[in-house]
Design a protein around this motif. Structure first.
Motif, PDB file in Angstrom:
ATOM      1  N   THR A  84       0.731  -1.298  -0.182  1.00 18.40           N
ATOM      2  CA  THR A  84      -0.310  -0.100  -0.187  1.00 18.40           C
ATOM      3  C   THR A  84       0.552   1.207  -0.072  1.00 18.40           C
ATOM      4  OG1 THR A  84      -1.567  -1.084   1.282  1.00 18.40           O
ATOM      5  CG2 THR A  84      -2.053   0.678   1.110  1.00 18.40           C
ATOM      6  N   PRO A  85       0.950   2.353  -1.170  1.00 16.48           N
ATOM      7  CA  PRO A  85       1.100   3.453  -0.772  1.00 16.48           C
ATOM      8  C   PRO A  85       1.048   4.510  -0.107  1.00 16.48           C
ATOM      9  CG  PRO A  85       0.738   2.916  -3.254  1.00 16.48           C
ATOM     10  CD  PRO A  85       0.201   2.504  -2.541  1.00 16.48           C
ATOM     11  N   LYS A  86       1.402   4.768   0.653  1.00 17.05           N
ATOM     12  CA  LYS A  86       1.541   6.090   1.795  1.00 17.05           C
ATOM     13  C   LYS A  86       2.167   7.471   1.404  1.00 17.05           C
ATOM     14  CE  LYS A  86       0.974   2.187   5.094  1.00 17.05           C
ATOM     15  NZ  LYS A  86       0.854   2.489   6.705  1.00 17.05           N
ATOM     16  N   VAL A  87       2.298   8.500   1.391  1.00 24.94           N
ATOM     17  CA  VAL A  87       2.591   9.339   1.956  1.00 24.94           C
ATOM     18  C   VAL A  87       2.089  10.652   2.791  1.00 24.94           C
ATOM     19  CG1 VAL A  87       2.571  11.634   0.077  1.00 24.94           C
ATOM     20  CG2 VAL A  87       2.931   9.413  -0.603  1.00 24.94           C
ATOM     21  N   GLU A 241      -3.730  24.830  14.530  1.00 29.39           N
ATOM     22  CA  GLU A 241      -1.965  25.484  15.152  1.00 29.39           C
ATOM     23  C   GLU A 241      -0.822  24.365  14.323  1.00 29.39           C
ATOM     24  OE1 GLU A 241      -1.544  24.373  18.898  1.00 29.39           O
ATOM     25  OE2 GLU A 241      -3.870  25.971  19.936  1.00 29.39           O
ATOM     26  N   SER A 242      -1.679  23.181  13.794  1.00 30.58           N
ATOM     27  CA  SER A 242      -0.402  22.632  13.588  1.00 30.58           C
ATOM     28  C   SER A 242      -1.865  21.450  12.611  1.00 30.58           C
ATOM     29  CB  SER A 242       0.657  21.931  13.772  1.00 30.58           C
ATOM     30  OG  SER A 242      -0.264  21.003  14.726  1.00 30.58           O
ATOM     31  N   GLY A 243      -0.693  20.184  11.845  1.00 33.14           N
ATOM     32  CA  GLY A 243      -1.817  18.981  11.297  1.00 33.14           C
ATOM     33  C   GLY A 243      -0.627  17.780  10.860  1.00 33.14           C
ATOM     34  N   GLU A 244      -1.397  17.001  10.177  1.00 28.18           N
ATOM     35  CA  GLU A 244      -1.043  16.392   9.597  1.00 28.18           C
ATOM     36  C   GLU A 244      -1.775  15.276   8.257  1.00 28.18           C
ATOM     37  OE1 GLU A 244       0.359  11.593  10.699  1.00 28.18           O
ATOM     38  OE2 GLU A 244       1.476  12.713  11.574  1.00 28.18           O
ATOM     39  N   PHE A 245      -0.978  15.443   7.237  1.00 25.01           N
ATOM     40  CA  PHE A 245      -1.925  14.708   6.405  1.00 25.01           C
ATOM     41  C   PHE A 245      -1.507  13.309   5.872  1.00 25.01           C
ATOM     42  CE2 PHE A 245      -4.615  14.334   2.221  1.00 25.01           C
ATOM     43  CZ  PHE A 245      -5.454  14.526   1.811  1.00 25.01           C
ATOM     44  N   ASP A 246      -2.866  12.186   5.639  1.00 26.06           N
ATOM     45  CA  ASP A 246      -1.543  11.318   4.999  1.00 26.06           C
ATOM     46  C   ASP A 246      -2.384  10.591   3.522  1.00 26.06           C
ATOM     47  OD1 ASP A 246      -0.551  11.545   7.250  1.00 26.06           O
ATOM     48  OD2 ASP A 246      -0.968   9.945   8.275  1.00 26.06           O
ATOM     49  N   GLU A 248      -3.093   6.841   2.181  1.00 21.37           N
ATOM     50  CA  GLU A 248      -2.775   6.202   2.056  1.00 21.37           C
ATOM     51  C   GLU A 248      -3.376   4.633   1.256  1.00 21.37           C
ATOM     52  OE1 GLU A 248      -3.367   2.525   6.501  1.00 21.37           O
ATOM     53  OE2 GLU A 248      -3.205   4.674   6.144  1.00 21.37           O
ATOM     54  N   GLY A 249      -2.877   4.335   0.434  1.00 18.32           N
ATOM     55  CA  GLY A 249      -3.826   3.928  -0.688  1.00 18.32           C
ATOM     56  C   GLY A 249      -5.078   4.886  -1.229  1.00 18.32           C
ATOM     57  N   LEU A 250      -6.441   4.136  -0.986  1.00 17.15           N
ATOM     58  CA  LEU A 250      -7.503   5.092  -1.672  1.00 17.15           C
ATOM     59  C   LEU A 250      -8.348   5.952  -0.588  1.00 17.15           C
ATOM     60  CD1 LEU A 250      -9.054   2.103  -2.671  1.00 17.15           C
ATOM     61  CD2 LEU A 250      -7.641   3.210  -3.826  1.00 17.15           C
ATOM     62  N   LEU A 251      -7.395   6.074   0.412  1.00 19.76           N
ATOM     63  CA  LEU A 251      -7.805   6.798   1.753  1.00 19.76           C
ATOM     64  C   LEU A 251      -7.361   8.179   2.125  1.00 19.76           C
ATOM     65  CD1 LEU A 251      -8.895   4.446   4.388  1.00 19.76           C
ATOM     66  CD2 LEU A 251     -10.656   5.402   3.090  1.00 19.76           C
TER      67      LEU A 251
END
Length: 275
Positions: A84-87, A241-246, A248-251
């Protein structure tokens, strides 16, 4: 990040569409704040047409290199399971740089062409690391804007970074096309599995200490999603304040550290906003 500028407005969330949109009957109504992010599209050469409100074409590498691939000949057996590709785009870990992590099992090489494509967006890769664990090889980059030397905060540029990385993965690893929602837009083979947005979309708000909350969104991925989420968050009157965006495959999975007037979102609003 700029101080919030207050105004008033009401916004809700509708999971029946491919993106989250304002509703006539809002889930909650509180004062609006600004991220301090501008929504001016970056000057980026684009590949393909995006279905969202943002038209961003991602730069592709100008020439192929074996270092982009994890295997010397870039070939894998048909029987090899496709990982599964992840960015991951991480705005939390480093106050001075945007951290990007890319994983595709053990199939990724040094990603030199991907780094060159990021430089074409006006970015500097100030640090690059590779580490291994049971899920595969993880390539991490610390990225800053070339003109300011600071981390990236413009959501449209963050989305351009995400699409640039995915586009290069699709170019050098076409087998990833069936594993990524972006394969339908940019890949050679669309995903065989289709995600029902109604089922896939989840929003959760929890306490994240005494003075802030954690807003978590999971939904089906698509081009432009990061920008649309940020635009909606700026309209629901919450200070981010801050965050993260993943990816993960189709999601797509996003988390934002948020507060309202310097405090955590109260429990009734947390329950109302979560589903």
């Amino acid at each position: 990040m700029a101080l919030p500028v207050a105004s008033f407005g009401c916004v809700g969330v509708n999971s029946s569409h491919s993106c989250l949109k304002p509703l006539e009957n809002p889930l909650f109504c509180i004062s609006r704040v600004s991220f301090g992010w501008d929504f001016h599209p970056p000057c980026v050469p684009l590949k393909g047409r995006l279905s969202s409100s943002v038209s961003t074409i991602v730069p592709r590498a100008s020439s192929a290199t074996a270092l982009e691939d994890g295997k010397p000949n870039g070939k894998y057996n048909d029987t090899d399971a496709i990982p599964t590709p992840k960015v991951i785009i991480d705005q939390d870990s480093d106050p001075n740089a945007t951290i990007v992590e890319i994983t595709f099992g053990d199939r990724l090489g040094a990603l030199l062409d991907t780094m060159n494509a990021l430089k074409n967006l006006g970015l500097n890769v100030v640090k690059a690391n590779v580490f291994l664990d049971s899920s595969g090889k993880h390539n991490t980059f610390a990225i800053t804007k070339a003109d300011t030397g600071r981390k990236v905060e413009d959501p449209e540029l963050l989305e351009a970074i995400r699409l640039t990385i995915i586009n290069n993965m699709l170019q050098y690893h076409p087998e990833s096309s069936e594993q990524l929602a972006m394969g339908a837009a940019f890949g050679i083979t669309p995903p065989k599995q289709q995600i029902d947005v109604d089922i896939a979309t989840h929003i959760i708000v929890n306490d994240d200490g005494p003075d802030r909350s954690l807003l978590y969104v999971e939904t089906a991925d698509r081009p432009g999603l990061l920008v649309d989420l940020v635009k909606i968050i700026t309209d629901i009157n919450i200070s981010v304040e801050s965050g993260e965006f993943d990816t993960e495959g189709l999601l797509a999975k996003a988390k934002f550290h948020v507060s309202y007037r310097g405090k955590a979102i109260i429990k009734p609003l947390q329950q109302e906003a979560s589903f």
